[in-house]
Design a protein around this motif. Sequence first.
Motif, PDB file in Angstrom:
ATOM      1  N   GLN A  44     -23.005  46.266 -22.450  1.00 34.77           N
ATOM      2  CA  GLN A  44     -24.165  45.524 -22.956  1.00 34.77           C
ATOM      3  C   GLN A  44     -24.890  46.390 -23.989  1.00 34.77           C
ATOM      4  OE1 GLN A  44     -26.753  44.101 -19.776  1.00 34.77           O
ATOM      5  NE2 GLN A  44     -28.522  44.054 -21.150  1.00 34.77           N
TER       6      GLN A  44
ATOM      7  N   VAL B 176     -25.177  43.361 -33.784  1.00 34.88           N
ATOM      8  CA  VAL B 176     -26.472  43.446 -33.114  1.00 34.88           C
ATOM      9  C   VAL B 176     -27.146  44.780 -33.427  1.00 34.88           C
ATOM     10  CG1 VAL B 176     -27.570  43.627 -30.840  1.00 34.88           C
ATOM     11  CG2 VAL B 176     -25.867  41.833 -31.291  1.00 34.88           C
TER      12      VAL B 176
ATOM     13  N   PRO C 166     -33.725  52.035 -24.832  1.00 36.37           N
ATOM     14  CA  PRO C 166     -33.552  52.124 -26.289  1.00 36.37           C
ATOM     15  C   PRO C 166     -34.022  53.475 -26.799  1.00 36.37           C
ATOM     16  CG  PRO C 166     -35.310  50.548 -25.704  1.00 36.37           C
ATOM     17  CD  PRO C 166     -34.703  51.027 -24.420  1.00 36.37           C
TER      18      PRO C 166
ATOM     19  N   LEU D 283     -32.021  50.086 -29.857  1.00 35.33           N
ATOM     20  CA  LEU D 283     -31.503  49.292 -28.741  1.00 35.33           C
ATOM     21  C   LEU D 283     -31.074  50.177 -27.577  1.00 35.33           C
ATOM     22  CD1 LEU D 283     -29.208  46.877 -30.748  1.00 35.33           C
ATOM     23  CD2 LEU D 283     -31.345  46.256 -29.596  1.00 35.33           C
ATOM     24  N   GLY D 284     -31.196  49.637 -26.390  1.00 32.93           N
ATOM     25  CA  GLY D 284     -30.613  50.254 -25.203  1.00 32.93           C
ATOM     26  C   GLY D 284     -29.349  49.513 -24.816  1.00 32.93           C
ATOM     27  N   GLY D 285     -28.939  49.648 -23.570  1.00 33.44           N
ATOM     28  CA  GLY D 285     -27.749  48.934 -23.150  1.00 33.44           C
ATOM     29  C   GLY D 285     -27.210  49.451 -21.835  1.00 33.44           C
ATOM     30  N   ILE D 286     -26.045  48.990 -21.490  1.00 31.46           N
ATOM     31  CA  ILE D 286     -25.416  49.366 -20.224  1.00 31.46           C
ATOM     32  C   ILE D 286     -23.977  49.816 -20.471  1.00 31.46           C
ATOM     33  CG2 ILE D 286     -24.561  48.472 -18.004  1.00 31.46           C
ATOM     34  CD1 ILE D 286     -27.057  46.696 -17.889  1.00 31.46           C
TER      35      ILE D 286
ATOM     36  N   GLY E 294     -28.508  45.956 -26.083  1.00 33.81           N
ATOM     37  CA  GLY E 294     -29.627  45.022 -26.110  1.00 33.81           C
ATOM     38  C   GLY E 294     -29.310  43.916 -25.130  1.00 33.81           C
ATOM     39  N   ASN E 295     -29.462  42.666 -25.556  1.00 30.19           N
ATOM     40  CA  ASN E 295     -29.058  41.611 -24.616  1.00 30.19           C
ATOM     41  C   ASN E 295     -27.728  40.978 -24.976  1.00 30.19           C
ATOM     42  OD1 ASN E 295     -29.991  40.257 -26.796  1.00 30.19           O
ATOM     43  ND2 ASN E 295     -31.964  39.755 -25.834  1.00 30.19           N
TER      44      ASN E 295
END
Lengths: 335, 335, 335, 335
Positions: free
Chosen positions: D156, D169, D276, D180-183, D158-159
């Motif tokens: 992931q 993105v 992020p 952005l962050g994420g997984i 962001g979304n």
Amino acid sequence: MNTIGKILALTTFGESHGPAMGGVLDGVPAGMDIDLASLQRFVDRRRTGQTIGASSRNEGDVVEILSGIWQGKTLGTPIGFVVRNHDARSADYEHLAHCYRPNHADYSWQTKYAIRDHRGGGRASARETVARVVAGGIAIQLLERVGISITATVAQVGNCHDAGQMQRVIADAVAQGDTLGGIISCVVKGVPAGLGEPVFGKLHAQLAAAMMSIPSVHGFDYGDGFDMAARRGSEVMDRWKRRGDGTIGTVTNHSGGIQGGISNGEDIVMRVAFKPVPTLMRDLPAIDCQGNDVTLHPRGRHDACVLPRAVPVVEAMAALVILDNYLIKKTNVLL
Amino acid sequence: MNTIGKILALTTFGESHGPAMGGVLDGVPAGMDIDLASLQRFVDRRRTGQTIGASSRNEGDVVEILSGIWQGKTLGTPIGFVVRNHDARSADYEHLAHCYRPNHADYSWQTKYAIRDHRGGGRASARETVARVVAGGIAIQLLERVGISITATVAQVGNCHDAGQMQRVIADAVAQGDTLGGIISCVVKGVPAGLGEPVFGKLHAQLAAAMMSIPSVHGFDYGDGFDMAARRGSEVMDRWKRRGDGTIGTVTNHSGGIQGGISNGEDIVMRVAFKPVPTLMRDLPAIDCQGNDVTLHPRGRHDACVLPRAVPVVEAMAALVILDNYLIKKTNVLL
Amino acid sequence: MNTIGKILALTTFGESHGPAMGGVLDGVPAGMDIDLASLQRFVDRRRTGQTIGASSRNEGDVVEILSGIWQGKTLGTPIGFVVRNHDARSADYEHLAHCYRPNHADYSWQTKYAIRDHRGGGRASARETVARVVAGGIAIQLLERVGISITATVAQVGNCHDAGQMQRVIADAVAQGDTLGGIISCVVKGVPAGLGEPVFGKLHAQLAAAMMSIPSVHGFDYGDGFDMAARRGSEVMDRWKRRGDGTIGTVTNHSGGIQGGISNGEDIVMRVAFKPVPTLMRDLPAIDCQGNDVTLHPRGRHDACVLPRAVPVVEAMAALVILDNYLIKKTNVLL
Amino acid sequence: MNTIGKILALTTFGESHGPAMGGVLDGVPAGMDIDLASLQRFVDRRRTGQTIGASSRNEGDVVEILSGIWQGKTLGTPIGFVVRNHDARSADYEHLAHCYRPNHADYSWQTKYAIRDHRGGGRASARETVARVVAGGIAIQLLERVGISITATVAQVGNCHDAGQMQRVIADAVAQGDTLGGIISCVVKGVPAGLGEPVFGKLHAQLAAAMMSIPSVHGFDYGDGFDMAARRGSEVMDRWKRRGDGTIGTVTNHSGGIQGGISNGEDIVMRVAFKPVPTLMRDLPAIDCQGNDVTLHPRGRHDACVLPRAVPVVEAMAALVILDNYLIKKTNVLL
């Protein structure tokens, strides 16, 4: 396993004939001035080639600080450092690849790892002590700030206790292709009462572990040490006294500055016994890995007596232990 | 700080006159038979009241296992255990609440924690060694399975080296209200080559730390130890030999079974020096917390010579170190 | 391996149906008042039989302190303690000796140790948390002295977020022989800025390890946590502000009180996710050690939802981590 | 504090704009082949300048091994290594010396140490992860020998959950000066059943600590993780099955390969949530050390989204934990 210390923790690495020796000194308090020139001078004290009977290998041993000190001050972050191995004549050791020398770590090491860098003793070489001296030299500078000083001296070489005769005694051994052990004594002054942990972390137990980890060391004691065994309780009693400033001390110091594993404010006094260097400069009886007797004709560079060079190593190890316990002491109270 | 060992880790607790002494022995391999009756007998060996000059305090010292052993086998989980303190005559120690005895931990302890359970020495009492003996007794049973045995003996009491005279020498000291130190020697047989860690975790450094952590110990050496200092390299050389079974060993054992910090398969031989008991059975010069001289008239129960009772303690500490290193050795290879 | 913490170190032991659970809390600062009645009340909060859907096993769980606290004050020595296991109906578990239940530790444990105390889950039982609560309860009392408080609450049970509905939701699950997981949130107030270690010892990494070690926990996050992943940097920026007293804080707290692994003085906020209890009160498909399918008819006592009882466990683990770091912080400076 | 692991222990050092990053990996089993070219390629995977939105700083990041590997094989001794910092434009950070940026470690660090190398974040920079990747890359090579493989992927950003859209993105966020962050999800295959320690050393607790120690990570879960909280026990039950080869496994893997803190032989599955990046490429509201608001105009080089570069870091940390536990497992039995 290559780490010593709890809050102040030194981790070292390096084989004698690999690219470099080095270490990481973690837990150093932040904001302390470090005099790098003075540190280099301390490290130079363990260099070879300075005394009779010392190995002619001369590395220069330039300390390169890689982290943790910035603009002359500690950052509180780990201090990474390396000392390059420049003068490694590995070919001198080729003939040792499949031999076990007497009183060396060759055989025990081989049984442990089933692989071994035989060049110059690999990691079993006393060259690893250069990393101890770098780290200990930093610790010594911090201890000075809190009034603690450490002095080690060669108390005995072979069976000679007279400092003025030691160089001659070593020269005699060299002339005969033989080697000598000895004793280094160490005094730590200015240690406040209250350092050390009561049970497994007794201050002298930590000092013992630190000193016994120095290559060639075979014995450790503190205060009256082994002599204590033959004395009566009435003979070694350290009577208390009140000092002029109202503090409490002892009249004598048979206890060596530590009681119940905790410093009592008196000088901490200890002795470290070294075995003679195992590599004689004469034909040496060895064995190969098939169990055949072989005779070695030692080449390479070897000290005939490591005591003079080991003095700063003993001071370094003492400094690491004392500073670690100085920091741990802060955690004994909450407020 | 009250923990020793890396994989096999012993944590102990308990004050001399609190409800109980105890410990947790973690990292014990699973599925091993433990003979609890044999363990109790081993613990009984350090009990008092069995020899001349030993304290008359007699606890019974019943070991209660609380976890980690089930249906006679280790579970791999931590072994929790307690030994209750039944026979604590705390009133005998009331007069010590504000006094610092000579050569005791009273003062150093007070400076460390600013609070202290003075009854019977609190945690500084040698009574804490009961937890070491419980744990060490378990380790000894496991070591037996792999052919390793440990034997400590009293080698010296005061300046007497003759075992047949020791009880008399102690009796003499008792008669004079005095106390004695001594030396315990310890031999570990059957240790495979390859145990110990090369630098800070040298096998003898770990043994030194373990032995020096025993109350009253002032010195440690291994192999020829302090005598090594006065010898020449040519005098202490352990020549290799090939044994009948093809394995390699040494003809002599000046090295004490350890070379480069790693066992070499020979007997591990070490000495542990004890100071004389500090509490004499005569008027004792002490100091109170205001710095005034006071004279104590020792009551309570005290050994005149701890050596006989310390024998199983030395064996226990040796066992803990050797078994820990036996387990660590397994991690030296991947496959 | 059964120890957590660096300066403040908790070691625990005990199997669910053995004689006792217990632990040793080492490194507790000396001279601190401990209210034992208050400690017992804290421990009672994790007892069973108090809420719907909780196991009917009721131990009493009387805390017995064996050392380290004297006359209501900590001594600086390790605090040994036990909680006896009185109400263990081991026969209820006989049928599990050779079975592996789904989502339980039976099989993984058996492969690890090749032996296992199956009674009540042995050491894998959540009963081990009683030792955490004893130790954490002591830590909480010390933290109060320095103005730090910890509050955990059940934030979610199954998919219910409404505290007023949770008992009913649990009752529904019980009625259907099913079980529920949930989320506990925890807030630590009053933590000074500067706690935590920068790299591997980040404060949230230590908290994560502590919380994830609680039985049944499957997830941990802090601050905006997993929601952070979907946000833009501009959305989660915690702007600085100067407070009335001149100190610096943040307007929002997306960061959860920790930046770069070090507390910043804001509330520390975290979430701990629990899986549903694996033992349903209906026929359970299991497998025996030969690989044959078997059907279990659960007896014994099991919670349908552990969340209410886990609240003090979460608080306890938070307290242990925060106090340990509070003590370590003292070592960041020398003077 | 800058060390992670018990038997396999990594200690790191280095500030972003100091001379070098580096580390010591201790406890590596002896005699294992290491492919240094392959190791360098693994390290290159975390280099910048390879994807949109990644920092333009480009170090080269050449790994220099200083010890522990000889003739392509591990020696069993500690592996010391450094990666030089060549491309550090410290002047870009001059304006930050007295400022605290939002969501950065500037303020918390300053309160901890009262000194700070502000250049490029000093030791708080994600540049420290290069040492993790070197060490983890070595661990990965050893794990391959025993059939264990590790694969992390960006799940992931962001979304966005669609890998095909992620670059776009990120480009959008960059265009807006946002971040952005994420997984990242990570799967470990081939882990034998029986790794991990039952209580505080649960395998997932160790993994959590390792992952949460990576800069910017705000959450961790394993198996069904946080989703477990909302499920009923009947929904997440991993039924056992007998495999063709007679071994036992589970039909589903809600448990994520770990039960009771010990691996069960199924794939170990976990998620790591990143916040992020805090440095936006737009005016940033900061505060100076007097508490005055200041506006920063970010220069220097910053990633807009660290997820792609963090993939090998997650793999490295997983490898270190798994290999450490693989070695510890060997000590569970004596014979």
